[in-house]
Design an enzyme around this catalytic site. Structure first.
Site, PDB file in Angstrom:
ATOM      1  N   ASP A 253       0.837  -1.208   0.000  1.00 47.69           N
ATOM      2  CA  ASP A 253       0.000   0.000   0.000  1.00 47.69           C
ATOM      3  C   ASP A 253       0.872   1.259   0.000  1.00 47.69           C
ATOM      4  O   ASP A 253       0.525   2.260  -0.648  1.00 47.69           O
ATOM      5  CB  ASP A 253      -0.914   0.005   1.226  1.00 47.69           C
ATOM      6  CG  ASP A 253      -2.041  -1.001   1.118  1.00 47.69           C
ATOM      7  OD1 ASP A 253      -2.240  -1.551   0.020  1.00 47.69           O
ATOM      8  OD2 ASP A 253      -2.716  -1.244   2.132  1.00 47.69           O
ATOM      9  N   GLU A 279      -2.384  -2.731  -9.147  1.00 49.37           N
ATOM     10  CA  GLU A 279      -1.173  -1.924  -9.281  1.00 49.37           C
ATOM     11  C   GLU A 279      -1.148  -1.153 -10.598  1.00 49.37           C
ATOM     12  O   GLU A 279      -0.103  -0.674 -11.017  1.00 49.37           O
ATOM     13  CB  GLU A 279       0.076  -2.810  -9.178  1.00 49.37           C
ATOM     14  CG  GLU A 279       0.260  -3.811 -10.299  1.00 49.37           C
ATOM     15  CD  GLU A 279      -0.415  -5.157 -10.026  1.00 49.37           C
ATOM     16  OE1 GLU A 279       0.067  -6.160 -10.549  1.00 49.37           O
ATOM     17  OE2 GLU A 279      -1.420  -5.185  -9.286  1.00 49.37           O
TER      18      GLU A 279
END
Length: 354
Positions: A253, A279
């Site tokens: 994260d 992503e």
């Protein structure tokens, strides 16, 4: 199926409900809007504002199927009001003894997933719920659960405002204080609704626009392409799974938020960066020639390599310019194909779409 019990304070609860004089009133757009936001945030096909009367469940707002009311014995929300301070979540109604034989589960609308946030009166009685439900099993993460509770509080405030408005009308608007208070309530409601609507277009982790906001921006950019067609780049973090597997999801994260900060800084005022999922990120560059867009992507790639995050990080980028007659999805598909070429050629590079 288990019939819902009556709250211990049922007489007081019913008195509080009837005090609002909302049962059997017409549908109102303000309530429908909050249901729309709740369904969008939670990703469900159906949602409602319900009120639990003595022997019925009545819908002040309902989306996804048509009905005015049901019996209280069959109401999911009659169970939810038994825990006024909690969100009731049913991942799969067919696996829950309270609902497995419920007509709404075994027949139309075939409810499987349900989440209901109690609507509380000013003195704390649970009058009904703001609920979302779907014909497929599901769950709510912490952010969506918090948003659903926030929306239920807004429904409660609207009911308080309706009550206050009647009191003002009853006194022929003789007291300016009441009018000021009503205006304050509306201002708070509008601000909260604006913030909640913004949540439906913002990725909660990175703060970047999400896919929904990107789709709207791409369509607008194509329609306004006075200075030339927009360029679109899809950015993918190389070997991101390794970051999660080796360092944990919290580190993953952190990587996503760091990349988001770079994208935000590099394209602020000259385009738009959005989180596409996982992503992957998308950069929209309105009116940007392809050679200039390619140069900006190379700058981005180098900036990512130099990020001081203690981990080796690189990105692969697929770049496409919108063509006349293409839909936004067509342009994204060509950029995505170029991204896969970048990965196949060794990653950490920019590839232009055919």
């Amino acid at each position: 199926m288990i019939k819902p019990a009556l709250p211990a304070n049922e007489a007081e609860r019913l008195a509080a409900l009837h005090r609002y004089r909302i049962l059997d009133t017409a549908r109102e757009q303000e309530f429908e809007d909050l249901v729309t936001i709740a369904r969008t945030l939670c990703g469900t096909a159906m949602g409602a504002v319900t009120l639990i009367d003595q022997d019925r469940q009545w819908f002040k707002a309902l989306q996804g199927f048509e009905s005015e009311q049901t019996t209280r014995d069959e109401a999911f929300c009659a169970h939810a009001i038994l825990q006024p301070g909690q969100l009731t979540v049913v991942p799969d109604a067919r696996q829950d003894a309270r609902f497995c034989g419920n007509p709404a589960v075994v027949g139309e609308p075939n409810i499987r997933f349900y989440a209901g946030a109690p609507l509380l009166s000013s003195d704390g009685h649970a009058l009904g719920t703001l609920c979302v439900f779907d014909s497929a099993p599901g769950m709510l993460d912490a952010d969506r659960a918090s948003a659903l509770r926030a929306l239920s509080r807004q429904v409660g405030r609207m009911m308080e405002m309706r009550l206050l408005r009647r009191e003002i009308d009853h006194h022929h608007r003789e007291h300016a204080w009441y009018e000021a208070r009503l205006a304050e309530y509306y201002q708070q409601l509008e601000q909260t609704n604006l913030e909640l609507s913004e949540q439906t277009r913002t990725d909660p982790l990175t703060g970047l626009p999400n896919r929904r906001a990107l789709a709207a921006a791409m369509s607008a950019s194509i329609e306004r392409a006075v200075e030339g067609p927009p360029a679109v780049a899809i950015v993918d973090i190389d070997h991101f799974k390794r970051v999660n597997d080796i360092h944990g999801h919290s580190e993953g994260d952190r990587v996503l938020t760091e990349l988001a900060d770079v994208l935000r800084a590099q394209f602020a005022g000259r385009g738009m960066a959005a989180r596409f999922g996982g992503e992957e990120f998308v950069i929209l560059m309105p009116g940007t020639p392809l050679h200039q867009a390619e140069l900006q992507c190379h700058y981005l790639r180098e900036a990512v390599r130099l990020l001081p995050i203690g981990l080796p990080l690189s990105v692969s980028i697929g770049l496409a310019a919108h063509r006349a007659g293409e839909t936004p999805a067509d342009t994204l598909r060509r950029a995505d194909a170029a991204l896969y070429q970048a990965k196949a050629q060794g990653r950490d590079r920019v590839v232009l779409a055919d």
